[in-house]
Design an enzyme around this catalytic site. Structure first.
Site, mmCIF file in Angstrom:
data_model
loop_
_atom_site.group_PDB
_atom_site.id
_atom_site.type_symbol
_atom_site.label_atom_id
_atom_site.label_comp_id
_atom_site.label_asym_id
_atom_site.label_seq_id
_atom_site.Cartn_x
_atom_site.Cartn_y
_atom_site.Cartn_z
ATOM 1 N N ASP A 36 -7.527 0.771 -3.655
ATOM 2 C CA ASP A 36 -6.074 0.665 -3.790
ATOM 3 C C ASP A 36 -5.492 -0.061 -2.564
ATOM 4 O O ASP A 36 -4.728 -1.026 -2.683
ATOM 5 C CB ASP A 36 -5.498 2.083 -3.917
ATOM 6 N N TYR A 62 -8.306 10.593 -6.488
ATOM 7 C CA TYR A 62 -7.457 10.305 -7.646
ATOM 8 C C TYR A 62 -7.703 11.265 -8.805
ATOM 9 O O TYR A 62 -6.962 11.259 -9.787
ATOM 10 C CB TYR A 62 -7.668 8.861 -8.130
ATOM 11 N N ASP A 100 -12.251 0.557 7.728
ATOM 12 C CA ASP A 100 -11.269 0.116 8.732
ATOM 13 C C ASP A 100 -11.683 -1.236 9.331
ATOM 14 O O ASP A 100 -10.877 -2.162 9.443
ATOM 15 C CB ASP A 100 -11.027 1.178 9.824
ATOM 16 N N LYS A 141 -16.061 4.704 3.843
ATOM 17 C CA LYS A 141 -15.741 5.364 5.106
ATOM 18 C C LYS A 141 -16.783 6.484 5.292
ATOM 19 O O LYS A 141 -16.467 7.652 5.531
ATOM 20 C CB LYS A 141 -14.297 5.900 5.007
HETATM 21 O O1 LIG Z 1 -0.250 5.047 -10.353
HETATM 22 C C1 LIG Z 1 0.471 4.672 -9.442
HETATM 23 O O2 LIG Z 1 1.657 4.978 -9.402
HETATM 24 C C2 LIG Z 1 -0.064 3.804 -8.354
HETATM 25 C C3 LIG Z 1 -1.294 3.073 -8.773
HETATM 26 C C4 LIG Z 1 -1.685 2.016 -7.815
HETATM 27 O O3 LIG Z 1 -1.165 1.874 -6.738
HETATM 28 C C5 LIG Z 1 -2.728 1.082 -8.217
HETATM 29 O O4 LIG Z 1 -3.331 1.240 -9.260
HETATM 30 O O5 LIG Z 1 -2.997 0.132 -7.465
HETATM 31 MG MG LIG Z 2 -1.971 0.208 -5.655
#
Ligand SMILES: O=C(O)CCC(=O)C(=O)O
Ligand SMILES: [Mg+2]
Ligand SMILES: NC(=O)C1=CN([C@@H]2O[C@H](COP(=O)(O)OP(=O)(O)OC[C@H]3O[C@@H](n4cnc5c(N)ncnc54)[C@H](OP(=O)(O)O)[C@@H]3O)[C@@H](O)[C@H]2O)C=CC1
Length: 417
Positions: free
Chosen positions: A308, A161, A284, A231
């Protein structure tokens, strides 16, 4: 002081004390970002429900003064075509300490990078806290959804990210590829001429501050375990590092001792005397175990991308992302937001479930110490779901439900307070 933010005349700032506790005035100013897509539907409903809960809980003694700040599409219409995240929004969110936001759109492939991620990174909101709990009556794909009761601590500032990515064919990708191949002796990039490249930074500091919060949460809330999800079998020095540094921190700072030679370890909760187990699971396998044996997991500490995926997967187990709340936090600043995105096909239709953002606001009220108002929201959510007057996402799976609109559900919640 601000160009486009209007500070309410009748409120005060929340402040952070030296020990990082908050001083919350009876009339705090709370910045909010309306959000793109269905943000325009859910944010006003959240504000109405929160105002009602606060009024009911404190009989007028306490009141929030909401202050709109801008990001995303609305920002471009207020500040100009290319201003997606104005500096004064970041300043206000930092300065006013506690805030709440609707979802913001991120285009896939090209275009702007995520504003949601930018907010977290620029304010160093390194903890993404996402509790996953079951409300009785919510339709779920599981036979025993009440067994899913977890709190996700998702690292919010590192991992892929960080946005260090180079597009296929660009000068950047050529330079990095040359460096990897010629200077680092990398031979394993299968198609070097046609690859894009991304970099995944994961640090000891980043891991430790996140895992420290997760373990402290387990102590404060008398939870039986913290599971490090990673992972690390494949990404040994990033995800594997995360696992190793997490175990090391548990031993170094919390006095955890190895179980049967490790790596699992355990220590006694200093507040309750009960045992807390620190364990790990490969991502997983973890995703199948949360479906098959959810009761074995409690607090989860994980990296950004895993977090996420896990957030949406766990939300689905207890009825979907329509009621999945969350918070992004540094040691002092907290910004609350739903787990889901802008759900563009429903935008402006007064249709989607506002529960996610209302429950995010409930977390916000609890964080401010306004527990009576927070409790009212939880009780009302329980009663509203039990009454089967719910939005489409629940109505389509519930027998005998009456479908209500987004604002209609807000009204049901207010009736049930
Ligand atoms: O920033 C985004 O567009 C996605 C962020 C996301 O999926 C989340 O923070 O769970
Ligand atoms: Mg998300
Ligand atoms: N923190 C943030 O601001 C986030 C922003 N995003 C962004 O949002 C945009 C859209 O992303 P997308 O992948 O479609 O994911 P979304 O989370 O926006 O929507 C996916 C599906 O989830 C369900 N859903 C979402 N919100 C609600 C709600 N309030 N009530 C009930 N159901 C809901 C809908 O399911 P169904 O179709 O079954 O009705 C919807 O189609 C993207 O630009 C993405 O980057 C994504 C995640 C987080």
């Amino acid at each position: 002081m601000y160009q486009h933010i209007t500070v309410p005349a009748d409120g005060q700032k929340i402040s952070v004390n030296a020990d990082l506790t908050l001083t919350v005035p009876d009339n705090p100013i709370i910045p909010f970002i309306e959000g793109d897509g269905t943000g325009i539907d859910i944010t006003p409903v959240m504000i109405k429900v929160v105002d009602a809960a606060v009024a009911k809980a404190y009989g007028g003694r306490r009141k929030i003064s909401w202050m709109e700040v801008f990001a995303g599409e609305k920002s471009t219409s207020v500040y100009g075509p290319d201003v997606w995240l104005p500096d004064e929004t970041l300043d206000a969110v930092k300065d006013y300490v506690v805030s709440i936001k609707g979802p913001l759109t991120t285009p896939v492939g090209g275009g702007i990078r995520s504003l949601n991620v930018a907010l977290r990174q620029q304010l160093d909101l390194y903890v993404c806290l996402r509790p996953v709990r079951y409300f009785t009556g919510v339709p779920s794909p599981l036979k025993q959804p009440e067994k899913t009761n977890m709190v996700i601590f998702r690292e919010n500032s590192e991992d892929i990210y960080a946005g260090i990515e180079y597009q296929q064919g660009s000068d950047g990708v050529k330079k990095l590829m040359d460096f990897l191949v010629k200077e680092m002796g990398v031979t394993k990039i299968r198609f070097p001429e046609t690859s894009g490249l991304g970099i995944k930074p994961v640090s000891i500091e980043g891991t430790e501050r996140l895992v420290r919060k997760a373990i402290q949460y387990a102590i404060d809330n008398d939870k039986p375990s913290v599971t490090i999800v990673h992972k690390g079998n494949i990404m040994k020095y990033t995800e594997g590092g995360f696992r190793d540094w997490a175990y090391a921190l548990a031993q170094k700072e919390f006095g955890a001792e190895l179980i049967d030679g490790g790596p699992w370890c355990k220590f006694k909760n200093p507040k309750t005397g009960r045992e807390i187990i620190i364990k790990d699971s490969i991502a997983d396998a973890f995703l199948q175990q949360i479906l098959l044996r959810p009761a074995e997991y409690s607090v989860i500490a994980t990296l950004n991308l895993n977090g996420d995926y896990i957030s949406d997967a766990l939300a689905a187990q207890v009825g979907g992302i329509g009621i999945a709340p969350g918070a992004n936090m540094s040691d002092s600043v907290a910004m609350f937001e739903a787990t889901h995105g802008t759900a563009p096909k429903y935008a402006g239709k007064d249709y989607v479930n506002p529960g996610s953002l209302i429950l995010s606001a409930e977390m916000m009220l609890r964080h401010m110490g306004w527990v009576e108002a927070a409790d009212l929201i939880i009780e009302s959510m329980q009663k509203s779901i039990a009454s089967k007057r719910v939005t489409y996402d629940f109505a389509r799976l519930m027998e005998g439900a009456t479908q209500v609109s987004c604002s209609g559900f807000g009204d049901v919640m207010i009736e049930n307070m």
